[in-house]
Design an enzyme around this catalytic site. Sequence first.
Site, PDB file in Angstrom:
ATOM      1  N   ARG A  59     -53.284  -2.307   6.322  1.00 30.61           N
ATOM      2  CA  ARG A  59     -53.415  -0.763   6.019  1.00 30.61           C
ATOM      3  C   ARG A  59     -51.899  -0.285   5.869  1.00 30.61           C
ATOM      4  O   ARG A  59     -51.844   1.008   5.313  1.00 30.61           O
ATOM      5  CB  ARG A  59     -54.355  -0.149   6.897  1.00 30.61           C
ATOM      6  CG  ARG A  59     -54.411   1.334   6.667  1.00 30.61           C
ATOM      7  CD  ARG A  59     -55.666   1.968   7.170  1.00 30.61           C
ATOM      8  NE  ARG A  59     -55.945   1.586   8.675  1.00 30.61           N
ATOM      9  CZ  ARG A  59     -55.016   2.164   9.791  1.00 30.61           C
ATOM     10  NH1 ARG A  59     -54.368   3.226   9.346  1.00 30.61           N
ATOM     11  NH2 ARG A  59     -55.316   1.690  10.951  1.00 30.61           N
ATOM     12  N   TYR A 112     -56.271  15.018 -16.588  1.00 31.29           N
ATOM     13  CA  TYR A 112     -57.228  14.113 -16.293  1.00 31.29           C
ATOM     14  C   TYR A 112     -58.479  14.728 -15.722  1.00 31.29           C
ATOM     15  O   TYR A 112     -58.195  15.539 -14.720  1.00 31.29           O
ATOM     16  CB  TYR A 112     -56.858  12.846 -15.834  1.00 31.29           C
ATOM     17  CG  TYR A 112     -57.873  11.839 -15.426  1.00 31.29           C
ATOM     18  CD1 TYR A 112     -58.621  11.192 -16.270  1.00 31.29           C
ATOM     19  CD2 TYR A 112     -58.087  11.324 -13.980  1.00 31.29           C
ATOM     20  CE1 TYR A 112     -59.591  10.357 -15.993  1.00 31.29           C
ATOM     21  CE2 TYR A 112     -58.902  10.568 -13.850  1.00 31.29           C
ATOM     22  CZ  TYR A 112     -59.878  10.124 -14.647  1.00 31.29           C
ATOM     23  OH  TYR A 112     -60.860   9.045 -14.217  1.00 31.29           O
ATOM     24  N   ASP A 184     -47.479  12.926 -13.735  1.00 28.93           N
ATOM     25  CA  ASP A 184     -48.444  11.684 -13.908  1.00 28.93           C
ATOM     26  C   ASP A 184     -47.815  10.991 -15.201  1.00 28.93           C
ATOM     27  O   ASP A 184     -47.922  11.473 -16.164  1.00 28.93           O
ATOM     28  CB  ASP A 184     -49.715  12.190 -14.294  1.00 28.93           C
ATOM     29  CG  ASP A 184     -50.804  11.098 -14.396  1.00 28.93           C
ATOM     30  OD1 ASP A 184     -50.618   9.922 -14.520  1.00 28.93           O
ATOM     31  OD2 ASP A 184     -52.063  11.264 -14.123  1.00 28.93           O
TER      32      ASP A 184
END
Length: 395
Positions: A59, A112, A184
Site C-alpha cells: 500500500r 469527464y 487531466d
Amino acid sequence: MEDRPNSTPSTLVRRTAFPDSVSRAVVTPLQPSVVYASPSPDALDAQYEGTAKGYTYAREGHPNAEVLASKIDMLEGAEGGLIVGSGMAAVAAVLMGLLKAGDHVVGGDQLYGRSLRMLTQDLPRFGINATFADPTDAEAMAAAIRPETRLILVEVVSNPTLRVADMEGIAALARDRGVLLMVDNTFTTPIGYKPFDHGADLVIHSVTKLLAGHSDVTLGYAAARNPEHRRAIYDFATTAGMTPSPYDCWMAERGLYTFPLRFGRAEANARALADHLAQLPGVETVIYPGRRDHPDHARARSLLGGRDGNMLSFVIGGGRAEANRMIEAVPQLAFAPTLGDVGTTVSHPASSSHRALTPGAREALGMTEGFFRVSVGIEEIDLLKADFSQALGAL
C-alpha cells in the site's frame, strides 16, 4: 518415520531465497508480494526516514508501480509521479491531498462525467466547492475565480465534446492569481501536449486508456511539480488505500512500450474516419480538432502541433430510437464506455459518462441523444469506414 537425531528441520514455507544470477531479466519481473522483510528495526527506520531505499508494504509502494511511474514521468517530463488504482483515484488523490474545507475549485464545464460528479456532489460534503466555466475562454475562467480559489482543473481536449482549452490563457491566469493548475492529460497524452512544459502544477492520467491501451488494466497516475504537493498526494493515496495492482502495473508497462506506435496509427485512422463520416448521410456534425470546421482548429494547430489524437465525436439526427438503431446495426463494433483501446469503441454519453446530468444540462453542452464519441483504434481504415457506413445506413 522417526526423526533423525541432530537433523536440521526443513520447510517449504518462506525460507528459500530468490536465486542470485550474474545475468538479468530482460522483462521487468512481476512482484506480487504485499509485504517486504527488512533485516532489522534500524534498517526499517532508515527506509521510512528515506536514508535507505526499500519497500515495506505494498500500500506504501511496490516495484512494479515505481517502474511504471518512472516511465510515465519520462514521457511527461515529471519526477516522483504516483501510480494509483484508477484515473478517478488520481483525481481524488490530488484534490483530497491538497484541498481543505473552505477551498474552492474552478473546473472546466466539460470535464469527464465522474470528475464533474466529484466536484459537485462529493467534495461539497467536505466543505470544498466548485464553480464551472468554459475552458476555451480564459476570461470566463478568470471570472469564476474567488478569493478562496485554490485550484483550476481542466482537460486540454474536453470529454466528449473535444473542445480545445485556452491553455496559454489559463496557465497565465493561474500564475497571476497564485492558483494551482491541474491538467487531466488523458485524451491528449504526452505525445500531443506536455502540461509541465506550459505552466501546469499537477498532471493526472487515466493510465487505463491510451497509455496502457488494451482495456485490460485499471490504473491512474498523478504527478506534481512541487515536492511538498507530491508528498501530500502520496500520503492521502496511501491512507485511502488507492493501491495499484502489481499485475496491472506490469501489464501497463508492457502496453506502454507500443504506445507511440499505437497512437500514431489510431490518430491517422481518426483523421480519415472523421472525413469519411462528414460525407455520410444522416451525420449532422463531425467534431475532430484536425478538421478545419472545428471551432478550435486554429488553437489545436498551435497548441498540439498537429497531434490531433484518436478521439472524434459526431451527431446524428433524431433521439434514442435512432441511436439504438445505429448501434444495433454494427454489432462488430464495441459499444462501450471506454477509450484508448487498440480496437475502436463507440460510446453514447447520454447513457454512460454523462447520464447523471439532466437532459437539459447535457443539451446545453451539446450532448444530445444523437451524440456519439468514438475512440478510434488501429484496425484497417477501410474496415472502419465500412463499419460506420453500415451503421449510418441503418438510419
